[in-house]
Scaffold this active site. Structure first.
Site, PDB file in Angstrom:
ATOM      1  N   ASN A   1       0.826  -1.196   0.000  1.00 32.66           N
ATOM      2  CA  ASN A   1       0.000   0.000   0.000  1.00 32.66           C
ATOM      3  C   ASN A   1       0.869   1.258   0.000  1.00 32.66           C
ATOM      4  OD1 ASN A   1      -2.315   1.646   0.166  1.00 32.66           O
ATOM      5  ND2 ASN A   1      -3.325   0.188   1.527  1.00 32.66           N
TER       6      ASN A   1
ATOM      7  N   HIS B   1      23.400  -1.016  11.089  1.00 27.61           N
ATOM      8  CA  HIS B   1      24.612  -0.214  11.145  1.00 27.61           C
ATOM      9  C   HIS B   1      25.526  -0.732  12.247  1.00 27.61           C
ATOM     10  CE1 HIS B   1      23.093   2.566   8.195  1.00 27.61           C
ATOM     11  NE2 HIS B   1      21.927   2.521   8.829  1.00 27.61           N
TER      12      HIS B   1
ATOM     13  N   GLY C   1      -0.624  -1.344   8.865  1.00 30.54           N
ATOM     14  CA  GLY C   1      -0.052  -0.040   8.558  1.00 30.54           C
ATOM     15  C   GLY C   1       0.979   0.416   9.575  1.00 30.54           C
TER      16      GLY C   1
ATOM     17  N   THR D   1      11.030  -7.530  15.654  1.00 36.25           N
ATOM     18  CA  THR D   1      12.463  -7.706  15.881  1.00 36.25           C
ATOM     19  C   THR D   1      12.890  -9.168  15.827  1.00 36.25           C
ATOM     20  OG1 THR D   1      12.149  -7.843  18.275  1.00 36.25           O
ATOM     21  CG2 THR D   1      12.537  -5.640  17.337  1.00 36.25           C
TER      22      THR D   1
ATOM     23  N   ARG E   1       4.964  -8.925  19.974  1.00 36.70           N
ATOM     24  CA  ARG E   1       4.858 -10.168  20.743  1.00 36.70           C
ATOM     25  C   ARG E   1       3.570 -10.879  20.327  1.00 36.70           C
ATOM     26  NH1 ARG E   1       2.514  -6.250  22.942  1.00 36.70           N
ATOM     27  NH2 ARG E   1       0.906  -6.292  24.524  1.00 36.70           N
TER      28      ARG E   1
END
Length: 185
Positions: free
Chosen positions: A85, A115, A142, A165, A180
């Site tokens: 989207n 990084h 979104g 993550t 989670r």
């Protein structure tokens, strides 16, 4: 023998993004993205011609709404009917595979680059690229952010605004920052 920064990036090794070859590839991607984002929708179709040619692959019916941004494009692979989207950003320093029928909501961000942890390494432009994989028929809400090295299984749901993550199992629903697992209602 000197290995190019592009080869290091592709091999998942530390590389410097401050490199003429990589910059030329990013310029080509920006040009393709500009065309995609600038064409009237009826002329653009599902994916603008220059962006379509740049992508690593796009299945039948795959669609990217404008505006869109990617770093390189050639590392982005879309399955049949995948839908991105408006406002999605894919920093595809490593392969990003989005499965068939998978839906990405507005402003979803996918980041393959990490990084360097040390300031001197960041100052030198050092980063490492880790792939991202999203299975078939997943739904990414979104403004979700998917970090480097994450795999999301078939049929999974990522709630809006979540920061992913860690890997997400098939058919799991995850929400929050960090994301989670939650029990569906």
């Amino acid at each position: 023998m000197t290995t190019s920064e592009r080869k290091k990036m592709a091999a998942g090794e530390w590389y410097t993004c401050i490199d003429d070859e990589l910059e030329a590839l990013r310029v080509a991607a920006r040009d393709a993205v500009f065309e995609h984002n600038s064409l009237p929708p009826r002329q653009r179709g599902n994916i603008g011609p220059a962006l379509w040619a740049l992508l690593g692959g796009a299945g039948e019916g795959a669609r990217i709404e404008a505006p869109f941004h990617c770093a390189y494009g050639f590392n982005l692979f879309l399955g049949d009917g995948a839908f991105l989207n408006a406002g999605c950003t894919v920093l595809d320093t490593a392969p990003v595979r989005i499965g068939k029928g998978t839906l990405l909501g507005p402003n979803v961000q996918i980041y393959c680059a990490e990084h360097h942890r040390e300031a001197a390494g960041r100052q030198a432009g050092l980063e490492i690229a880790k792939p991202v994989s999203i299975g078939d028929y997943a739904w990414i809400g979104g403004s979700a952010v998917i970090l480097a090295g994450v795999s999301i299984g078939d049929g999974a749901i990522v709630g809006a605004g979540s920061v992913v993550t860690r890997d997400v199992a098939a058919n799991a629903t995850v929400v929050g920052n960090p994301a989670r697992v939650v029990t569906p209602r």
